[in-house]
Write an enzyme that holds these catalytic residues in place. Structure first.
Site, short mmCIF file in Angstrom:
data_model
loop_
_atom_site.label_atom_id
_atom_site.label_comp_id
_atom_site.label_asym_id
_atom_site.label_seq_id
_atom_site.Cartn_x
_atom_site.Cartn_y
_atom_site.Cartn_z
CG HIS A 112 38.06 73.57 41.61
ND1 HIS A 112 38.51 74.93 41.83
CD2 HIS A 112 36.93 73.77 41.38
CE1 HIS A 112 37.31 75.80 41.58
NE2 HIS A 112 36.73 75.02 41.37
CD GLU B 265 37.24 39.02 43.01
OE1 GLU B 265 37.90 39.34 42.25
OE2 GLU B 265 36.14 38.02 42.49
CE LYS C 105 25.27 35.30 33.71
NZ LYS C 105 25.79 35.36 32.39
N GLY D 290 27.32 40.87 32.00
CA GLY D 290 27.39 41.46 33.34
C GLY D 290 27.40 42.97 33.11
NE ARG D 291 31.28 44.41 28.66
CZ ARG D 291 31.64 43.37 28.47
NH1 ARG D 291 31.79 42.58 29.58
NH2 ARG D 291 32.04 42.66 27.46
CD GLU E 275 34.21 43.34 31.92
OE1 GLU E 275 34.98 43.45 32.93
OE2 GLU E 275 33.29 43.10 32.03
CE LYS F 41 37.03 37.38 37.28
NZ LYS F 41 35.57 37.12 36.65
#
Length: 550
Positions: free
Chosen positions: A384, A212, A206, A267-268, A353, A512
């Site tokens: 399993h 990153e 954005k 964001g999510r 979050e 951050k």
């Protein structure tokens, strides 16, 4: 709003939990032939069977009353009406507007949000058709065969999950890859599988400042320019999903190929926006529209259905019961379809979050447990691995089993095996195995009597482990859109009842900030951090890195 634990319904639920003599789920089903049929809700091609939860009609009535006392109805209206319910960032929360159908209007004050949404969606459609149709070509004239999305968090998890889930609907679209990790391995592994002449990068950030994402984008840019030998190639091989036109332009991306979104898109909750560009490129804009249509259908169900028949509301209230009254600290999501194996990772961000908060909306401490730890992966693999703990461990772990009825193009016999395991696991968690049953089973198998006594404690399952079964009629764009929207609204309802702001994420900021400081100190040519700059452990790790052999 009053503290959750001060609400009358909350107190009644606590009292009932303390004083009501619980019956086993076996007993409840035996005494109530209509339990399974009554404890279901359906919407948009999805059915929720919640009959295997440790509650009865009386608890459900109190949970519905709790939602009413928490003023859920008005909070739903506030979100859909564009009120600034994200109070710490003073923003509206309008991801629901991103999936409104063509021709719809979504007035928020003097602005028609839908007009802006549809304008961006139209630009996305045109671009995707150009790429998929071969009209958009690389710097040397090659057709685009691979798309690499560079993003992190909501700019990665949602699109990656959807592209994997709906891969069977991609047709002849380009191969789509996702890069999020900044360790250098991720971008290296992806670019080694791609031809720079036919690769398109989508940089999703954005602000166009995410550390990153920008580090990976610059690495991709260097790879492309190094291979093609021309800086001008960037304009044909990179597009951006961002709102920072100046930074996009400085990177070398033509701002005509920048797709924007708005500060009311968290964001999510953003896969429905231009962040979904890799989805539209992979599946085609028509399939992307079907995904949006499924989410919108679930929005309308959530907005209009009565709480007792409202699928997301029920999902949220069941989780409240398990977390706050049965003391479940985690929630397992177990999809029994390989294409949905990325869904738990997506839901981890959505849930934790959003609601992993320790203060209420007014800044006072919460007085109850909030978001559980959400985890899981594809269900057959889980059987399993960690299902041993779910069946016989000391922790109560509620499970969401997610199944698909229609096998689609896959082998019917194999699909039936997977579905049989889903049904059996839910039943086994509910029923358990008594000592008498385990003893009879071993005796019938010819186990010697002396071994029966030794093995018996290990062969008993307590049962009464709660679960939901979420059944999709089929795995297609519409139904997946509805499923994701249902979990979004479930998260919102939980946040309303816990009285937390589900739409900020201040907890991710401190790390951050410190990472930027530590990054500069890791440079061996920079001055070493002072003795009082960090604690001894942190300082030692920095010194260890600086001293490593080169």
């Amino acid at each position: 709003m009053p503290a959750p634990s001060s609400l009358a319904a909350w107190k009644s639920l606590q009292q009932r939990r303390r004083t009501h003599l619980p019956r086993s789920l076996r007993e409840r089903f035996a005494a109530d032939p209509g339990r399974a049929a009554r404890m279901q809700a359906s919407a948009c091609g999805i059915t929720l069977d919640y009959s295997k939860n440790l509650l009865d009609d009386d608890e459900l009535v109190l949970l519905l009353r709790l939602a009413d006392e928490a003023d859920l109805a008005s909070r739903i209206r506030a979100m859909f009406g564009g009120e600034r319910i994200n109070t710490t960032e003073v923003r509206a929360v309008l991801h629901v507007a991103l999936r409104c159908p063509p021709g719809a209007h979504w007035p928020v004050g003097d602005l028609d949000v839908a007009a802006e949404v549809h304008a961006v969606r139209a630009r996305m459609r045109t671009f995707c058709l150009q790429v998929r149709g071969g009209d958009w070509r690389g710097h040397g004239g090659e057709r685009i065969t691979d798309v690499v999305n560079i993003g992190i968090g909501g700019s990665d998890l949602g699109p990656a999950m959807v592209c994997e889930a709906l891969a069977d609907h991609a047709g002849d679209g380009p191969r789509v890859h996702f890069v999020s990790n900044v360790d250098g391995v991720h971008i290296g592994d992806v670019t080694r599988r791609c031809d720079p002449r036919s690769t398109l990068f989508v940089v999703a950030s954005k602000t166009f400042t995410t550390q990153e994402t920008l580090a990976n984008a610059h690495a991709a840019r260097a790879w492309l320019v190094g291979a093609l030998g021309d800086e001008a190639a960037v304009a044909r091989h990179f597009v951006a999903v961002s709102t920072n036109a100046a930074a996009v332009r400085d990177f070398g991306i033509d701002t005509a190929n920048m797709f924007g979104f708005w500060d009311w898109v968290g964001g999510r909750f953003s896969l429905w926006s231009a962040i979904g560009l890799p989805i539209a490129l992979a599946l085609g804009p028509d399939r992307f529209d079907e995904l949006l249509a499924g989410a919108h259908a679930m929005d309308e169900h959530f907005r209009t259905a009565p709480p007792a028949a409202n699928l997301p509301v029920l999902m949220a209230l069941l989780a409240i019961w398990n977390v706050n009254f049965l003391d479940a600290a985690s929630q397992l999501v177990a999809p029994y379809h390989q294409r949905l194996h990325r869904l738990p990772a997506y839901l981890q961000q959505l849930d934790m979050e959003s609601n992993g908060k320790s203060v209420r909306r007014d800044g006072t401490p919460v007085d109850c447990r909030t978001s559980p730890i959400l985890w899981g992966e594809q269900g057959i693999n889980g059987q399993h691995a960690y299902f041993q703990l779910v069946h016989q461990g000391t922790q109560l772990v509620p499970v969401d089993f997610i199944g698909v009825l229609d096998p689609g193009r896959e082998d019917e016999a194999l699909h039936r095996i997977a579905f049989a395991n889903l049904v059996a696991q839910a039943e086994a968690l509910m029923r358990g195995k008594t000592a008498a049953e385990a003893e009879a089973e071993m005796r019938a198998a010819g186990v010697p009597e002396e071994r029966i006594a030794a093995l018996l404690p290990h062969r008993v399952f307590s049962g009464d482990r709660p679960s939901n079964v979420v059944l999709l009629e089929r795995l297609d764009p519409f139904t997946l859109g509805a499923l994701v929207a249902a979990y979004e609204h479930r998260t919102f309802v939980q946040g309303v009842i816990w009285d937390v702001n589900s739409f900020d994420q201040w907890g991710v900021e401190l790390g951050k900030q410190l990472a930027a400081r530590v990054l500069a100190e890791l440079d061996p040519h920079a001055a070493a951090p002072s003795a009082d700059a960090h604690d001894a452990s942190t300082r030692g790790l920095i010194e260890r890195y600086r001293a490593r052999p080169r």
